[in-house]
Design an enzyme around this catalytic site. Structure first.
Site, PDB file in Angstrom:
ATOM      1  N   LYS A 133       0.826  -1.208   0.000  1.00 57.69           N
ATOM      2  CA  LYS A 133       0.000   0.000   0.000  1.00 57.69           C
ATOM      3  C   LYS A 133       0.861   1.258   0.000  1.00 57.69           C
ATOM      4  O   LYS A 133       0.520   2.244  -0.646  1.00 57.69           O
ATOM      5  CB  LYS A 133      -0.947  -0.008   1.202  1.00 57.69           C
ATOM      6  CG  LYS A 133      -2.054  -1.042   1.056  1.00 57.69           C
ATOM      7  CD  LYS A 133      -3.116  -0.900   2.114  1.00 57.69           C
ATOM      8  CE  LYS A 133      -4.240  -1.907   1.855  1.00 57.69           C
ATOM      9  NZ  LYS A 133      -5.280  -1.854   2.868  1.00 57.69           N
ATOM     10  N   LYS A 171      -5.736 -10.145  -5.457  1.00 58.53           N
ATOM     11  CA  LYS A 171      -6.931 -10.330  -4.626  1.00 58.53           C
ATOM     12  C   LYS A 171      -7.979  -9.273  -4.933  1.00 58.53           C
ATOM     13  O   LYS A 171      -7.646  -8.144  -5.310  1.00 58.53           O
ATOM     14  CB  LYS A 171      -6.585 -10.338  -3.129  1.00 58.53           C
ATOM     15  CG  LYS A 171      -6.343  -8.998  -2.492  1.00 58.53           C
ATOM     16  CD  LYS A 171      -6.442  -9.105  -0.947  1.00 58.53           C
ATOM     17  CE  LYS A 171      -6.399  -7.706  -0.349  1.00 58.53           C
ATOM     18  NZ  LYS A 171      -6.769  -7.602   1.036  1.00 58.53           N
ATOM     19  N   LYS A 199     -10.981  -3.620  -2.030  1.00 60.72           N
ATOM     20  CA  LYS A 199     -11.613  -2.303  -2.083  1.00 60.72           C
ATOM     21  C   LYS A 199     -10.648  -1.240  -2.571  1.00 60.72           C
ATOM     22  O   LYS A 199     -11.002  -0.374  -3.333  1.00 60.72           O
ATOM     23  CB  LYS A 199     -12.053  -1.889  -0.664  1.00 60.72           C
ATOM     24  CG  LYS A 199     -13.290  -2.591  -0.174  1.00 60.72           C
ATOM     25  CD  LYS A 199     -13.609  -2.162   1.241  1.00 60.72           C
ATOM     26  CE  LYS A 199     -12.763  -2.914   2.257  1.00 60.72           C
ATOM     27  NZ  LYS A 199     -13.406  -3.234   3.518  1.00 60.72           N
TER      28      LYS A 199
END
Ligand code: AQP
Length: 332
Positions: A112, A195, A198
């Site tokens: 991230k 994966k 969101k």
């Protein structure tokens, strides 16, 4: 009864099928066999930047969906993380037990932060797994039902629990991950090696519980498969088709072998069309129930307040004994 804790972030207008099949779905039957604590982790949801009004709205939407999929406040403790201040307080103690290098090895942080860039990455994102450890340890959870993506964070939680116990005396239960193999990782429809997520999937890669089934059907139709024709389960060679089969099997209750046999000689188009129908049937009642809970936000908030009281009955004494063990002077 063994104790269970798990949480979910209120970071979207709807949960997606990865959240549901990897985690939420397993939370429901555990209400019968375990002492269950489930929370909407809003403290975690501010680690990547957020809009205050949207966060408040999404916190209610998250709780409403949790009720709609079958969590029952009479049988589980359902609450909002920020309503129990002990989460943040224990997280501070855990921050002071965690090495920089240890936290820096977390793959989710590396992924991230690489996407966001160093200047936009917060210290909160870095300490996210440590807050997650505090969430779990506060309740002396024996098991934590999560998707495969959370395994490394669970390992950190176990290490921190053991470290605290060794240093300051036995205080915490060392939790086990509870990861259901078959649906531990649902992948992105457009990029079936990544994966479903969101924050990183494109809208077309996600199937959301609350979206219009016609829109979901369109996304399923355009899901990436491969140039072959055969409908077989082979996540290495055919990740797209295998992901569709995993979702189909989980939502319909038919085994993958049954589905492979049933689609022998048929094409990807048939599989996608039928899966879209299965998804539509599955989400319809969930959408109706979610909307009914959202129609009465006062009632929803009241229920969450009761959940927070139940959670604090466990969290407050845990934090008190932690403070005592680490040598904080008790207020006179
Ligand atoms: N694709 C997935 N397959 C299986 N399980 C999944 N989970 C999430 N994605 C998948 C599980 O959902 C639970 C809730 O986790 P969360 O609130 O941390 O959700 P998340 O991880 O934020 O969801 P996303 O979509 O993956 O968002 P990003 O990428 O923003 O973090 C967890 O138990 C998780 O394992």
């Amino acid at each position: 009864r063994p104790r269970v804790l798990s949480g979910i972030q209120p970071t979207a207008d709807s949960f997606h099928l990865g959240n549901y099949l990897g985690a939420l779905r397993n939370w429901v039957p555990m209400q019968e066999t375990h002492d269950t604590f489930y929370c909407v982790v809003d403290l975690h949801a501010i680690t990547m930047g957020h809009d205050p009004a949207l966060l408040r709205k999404r916190t209610r939407i998250s709780a409403a969906q949790m009720l709609a999929v079958g969590l029952d406040p009479e049988r589980c403790t359902l609450f909002v993380q920020s309503h129990v201040p002990e989460h943040a307080q224990l997280a501070w103690v855990m921050n002071c037990l965690t090495g920089m290098g240890e936290a820096g090895r977390m793959v989710q942080f590396k992924d991230k932060s690489a996407k966001q860039g160093a200047d936009r990455t917060t210290v909160g994102l870095f300490t996210y797994p440590i807050l997650q450890a505090a969430d779990i340890l506060l309740y002396h959870a024996d098991a934590v039902p999560v998707g495969e993506d959370q395994r490394q964070h669970l390992e950190l939680t176990r290490d921190l629990a053991q470290r605290f116990n060794t240093t300051f005396g036995r205080t915490f239960t060392v939790p086990q991950p509870f990861i259901v193999k078959d649906t531990a990782k649902i992948t992105d429809l457009q990029d079936p090696t990544a994966k479903m997520s969101k924050s990183s999937s494109t809208p077309n890669g996600l199937i959301e519980l609350l979206e219009d089934p016609a829109r979901a059907a369109k996304k399923i139709r355009s899901a990436v498969t491969d140039t072959g024709r055969e409908i077989i389960f082979d996540p290495e060679q055919k990740p797209g088709v295998s992901n569709l089969l995993t979702i189909y099997s989980a939502l319909s209750g038919r085994t993958i072998e049954e589905l492979v046999a049933a689609y022998d000689g048929k094409g990807y188009g048939d599989l996608k069309k039928d899966l879209a129908e299965v998804v539509a049937e599955f989400v319809k009642p969930i959408q109706q129930r979610t909307n009914a809970y959202l129609d009465d936000p006062g009632q929803l908030d009241k229920m969450l307040a009761i959940g927070a009281e139940k959670a604090r009955a466990v969290a407050v004494p845990t934090l008190r004994s932690v403070y005592d063990r680490i040598g904080f002077l008790a207020p006179g």
